[in-house]
Design an enzyme around this catalytic site. Sequence first.
Site, PDB file in Angstrom:
ATOM      1  N   ARG A  71       0.856  -1.186   0.000  1.00 19.39           N
ATOM      2  CA  ARG A  71       0.000   0.000   0.000  1.00 19.39           C
ATOM      3  C   ARG A  71       0.895   1.240   0.000  1.00 19.39           C
ATOM      4  O   ARG A  71       1.652   1.457   0.953  1.00 19.39           O
ATOM      5  CB  ARG A  71      -0.914  -0.011   1.242  1.00 19.39           C
ATOM      6  CG  ARG A  71      -1.735   1.236   1.347  1.00 19.39           C
ATOM      7  CD  ARG A  71      -2.746   1.250   2.492  1.00 19.39           C
ATOM      8  NE  ARG A  71      -3.394   2.550   2.451  1.00 19.39           N
ATOM      9  CZ  ARG A  71      -3.451   3.418   3.449  1.00 19.39           C
ATOM     10  NH1 ARG A  71      -2.967   3.102   4.637  1.00 19.39           N
ATOM     11  NH2 ARG A  71      -4.012   4.595   3.285  1.00 19.39           N
ATOM     12  N   HIS A 115      -3.376  10.839   0.293  1.00 21.23           N
ATOM     13  CA  HIS A 115      -2.890  10.675   1.662  1.00 21.23           C
ATOM     14  C   HIS A 115      -2.394  12.047   2.125  1.00 21.23           C
ATOM     15  O   HIS A 115      -1.208  12.247   2.398  1.00 21.23           O
ATOM     16  CB  HIS A 115      -1.793   9.603   1.721  1.00 21.23           C
ATOM     17  CG  HIS A 115      -1.544   9.048   3.093  1.00 21.23           C
ATOM     18  ND1 HIS A 115      -1.600   7.698   3.377  1.00 21.23           N
ATOM     19  CD2 HIS A 115      -1.235   9.653   4.261  1.00 21.23           C
ATOM     20  CE1 HIS A 115      -1.322   7.496   4.665  1.00 21.23           C
ATOM     21  NE2 HIS A 115      -1.091   8.675   5.226  1.00 21.23           N
ATOM     22  N   GLU A 160      -7.825   8.176   5.740  1.00 22.71           N
ATOM     23  CA  GLU A 160      -8.231   8.797   7.003  1.00 22.71           C
ATOM     24  C   GLU A 160      -8.831  10.197   6.849  1.00 22.71           C
ATOM     25  O   GLU A 160      -8.273  11.176   7.356  1.00 22.71           O
ATOM     26  CB  GLU A 160      -7.033   8.853   7.963  1.00 22.71           C
ATOM     27  CG  GLU A 160      -6.480   7.492   8.302  1.00 22.71           C
ATOM     28  CD  GLU A 160      -5.377   7.538   9.378  1.00 22.71           C
ATOM     29  OE1 GLU A 160      -4.928   8.645   9.728  1.00 22.71           O
ATOM     30  OE2 GLU A 160      -4.981   6.475   9.860  1.00 22.71           O
ATOM     31  N   ASN A 283      -7.500   1.638   9.563  1.00 23.32           N
ATOM     32  CA  ASN A 283      -6.218   1.987  10.174  1.00 23.32           C
ATOM     33  C   ASN A 283      -6.441   2.039  11.683  1.00 23.32           C
ATOM     34  O   ASN A 283      -7.247   2.836  12.160  1.00 23.32           O
ATOM     35  CB  ASN A 283      -5.731   3.357   9.694  1.00 23.32           C
ATOM     36  CG  ASN A 283      -5.430   3.392   8.197  1.00 23.32           C
ATOM     37  OD1 ASN A 283      -5.522   2.375   7.516  1.00 23.32           O
ATOM     38  ND2 ASN A 283      -5.081   4.549   7.706  1.00 23.32           N
ATOM     39  N   TYR A 285      -4.723   2.266  15.575  1.00 25.90           N
ATOM     40  CA  TYR A 285      -3.586   2.516  16.456  1.00 25.90           C
ATOM     41  C   TYR A 285      -3.905   2.251  17.928  1.00 25.90           C
ATOM     42  O   TYR A 285      -3.170   1.536  18.593  1.00 25.90           O
ATOM     43  CB  TYR A 285      -3.011   3.928  16.227  1.00 25.90           C
ATOM     44  CG  TYR A 285      -2.305   3.966  14.885  1.00 25.90           C
ATOM     45  CD1 TYR A 285      -0.987   3.538  14.769  1.00 25.90           C
ATOM     46  CD2 TYR A 285      -2.983   4.317  13.721  1.00 25.90           C
ATOM     47  CE1 TYR A 285      -0.353   3.476  13.533  1.00 25.90           C
ATOM     48  CE2 TYR A 285      -2.354   4.260  12.480  1.00 25.90           C
ATOM     49  CZ  TYR A 285      -1.041   3.838  12.397  1.00 25.90           C
ATOM     50  OH  TYR A 285      -0.429   3.751  11.182  1.00 25.90           O
ATOM     51  N   GLU A 344      -3.542  -0.162   8.010  1.00 23.76           N
ATOM     52  CA  GLU A 344      -2.409   0.375   8.782  1.00 23.76           C
ATOM     53  C   GLU A 344      -2.504  -0.138  10.204  1.00 23.76           C
ATOM     54  O   GLU A 344      -3.584  -0.123  10.815  1.00 23.76           O
ATOM     55  CB  GLU A 344      -2.419   1.913   8.884  1.00 23.76           C
ATOM     56  CG  GLU A 344      -1.912   2.633   7.684  1.00 23.76           C
ATOM     57  CD  GLU A 344      -1.875   4.151   7.889  1.00 23.76           C
ATOM     58  OE1 GLU A 344      -1.654   4.623   9.034  1.00 23.76           O
ATOM     59  OE2 GLU A 344      -2.079   4.851   6.897  1.00 23.76           O
TER      60      GLU A 344
END
Length: 436
Positions: A71, A115, A160, A283, A285, A344
Site C-alpha cells: 500500500r 494521503h 483517514e 487503520n 492505532y 495500517e
Amino acid sequence: MSTFLWGTATAAYQIEGAAAEDGRGPSIWDTFSHTPGRVRDGHTGDVACDHYHRFAEDVALMAGLGVNAYRFSISWPRVLPAGSGAVNAKGLDFYERLVDTLLAAGIAPVPTLFHWDLPQELEDRGGWLNRDVSALFADYAAVVADRLADRVPMWITLNEPFVHMAFGYGLGVHAPGRTLLVEALPTAHHQLLGHGLAVRALRAAGAGKVLIANNHTPVWPASGHPGDQVAARAYDTLHNRLFLDPLLLGAYPDLSAYGNGMDGVRDGDLGVISTPIDGLGINYYNPTRIAAPTEDGLPFAEAPLTGYPTTAFGWPVVPDGLRELLVGLTTRYGTALPPLYVTENGCSQDDTRSPGGTVDDPARIAYLEGHLAAVERARAEGADVRGYFVWSLLDNFEWAEGYHQRFGLVHVDFATGERTPKASYHWLRDHLARLS
Ligand code: GBH
C-alpha cells in the site's frame, strides 16, 4: 485475489522526497513543513527516504520480506501539479515504473489516491472546504486510472478523512493548519463526496477493487457517569459513524451535538457517497478514552488511557482494541459492511542502529505479534478480515513530528539514506514463511 493480503504501507509525502523534481507541484505539506514552527525541528519531506530514486531497492526489501501486497500513495501534485488541468507525464511515469517493478516481484500494488498532500493551488481555492475539490479529485482519479487500471488490482480513494479533517482543518496541527473546530465539518462531506465520485470514475475506467482507508477507534467512556457516556457517544459519532454511516447506510448520523457545522449537503450527494465499495480499509492505532467536556466548545474531552505499555509516541498499546473494533463494526453494520482490510497498524520506537549494523526492536515484534493475534481472534468471532498492512515499511517523515518517530520495519539513516532491516523485519519474514 482471494488470498489473504499481507503488506506494508507508506505514503508519498512521507517517503518520496524529490519534492521539486520532474515537474511535481507543491502540496499543502510542502507549504506547512516549510513554515517555521509547524513541524518539529523544521523537518520537511524535501528528501525524506529518497524513495523516488530508491524505489527499486525498497521493492527488493519487500520481496525479501515475503509480502504479497504494498500500500503506497500517489502524490496528486506529482501527477497534476496545479491539482487540475495539465498532466505531468513524468509524474505518472514514476508510478508506472513503481507498479511494474512491484508486479515483476509478485507484489500487488495497492495505491491510495489521497494521503493528505493536497495540491497547494487547490488549498488556495479553499481546499476541502470548497465543494469543487470533490469533482477535481475524481478527475485526478480518472487520469491515474487511465494509465494504471489495467495493472492495479486494488485501489484506495482516501486515507483517514477523519484525521485530515480533525488535524488539518479542525485543530491545525497538520497541513493546511486551519483551526476551525466544528466549522471543519464540511471537509468531511466534501472528502466523502470526492470519494464517491472517485469510486464511480475508477469503475468507469475498469479499475479492480475500490476501498477507502478510514482511521477508526474503539471509544471508551472514562466512567459510567452519564456525562462521560454522552460525551463518548458524541466522540464515536464524530470519529467513527460520520465516516461510515453515509458510506454504508447512505445517511449521516445525528450530528446535533455539533451544531449546524454540516451544511452544504445537496440532493443526490448521499447516493454518490454510498456507491458500493469492495472493501473497507481500517487503520488502527489505539482505543480512545473520552470524558465529559470541562469547558465550552467541543462536546467531549479526551482522557488519558493509562495502564498499558506505550510507544515512543506515548500512544497506549492495546492489541485487543483491534479485535474489539473489527468485531464491533461487524456487529454495528451487519450485512452492509464489506470485507475488512487492516490497512495500517504499527508503532514508533526509539530504534538505533548498533555499531555492528543491527537494529534490535523487540517492542515492535511484541506489538505485531499481539495485533496479529487480535486479528485472528476477530476472525474467529466472525469479522471478515482479508488483509493486514504494517505501518510502515520504512522509518519516514512522521508529519508534525518530522523524523523523530520511527515506524519502520526497516531503519533509515536520514543522513545517507541507508536502509537496515530491523529485527522486526526478520521476525515478520519468518512469520510469513511459516504461513505459506
Ligand atoms: C496514520 O495516522 C497515518 O495514516 C500515517 O500517515 C501516519 O504516519 C501513521 O498513522 C502514524 O501516525 O494520542 O493516544 O490518543 C494515524 C492517526 C491520530 C492515530 C492520533 C493515533 C492519537 C493517539 N493517529 N491518534 S493518542
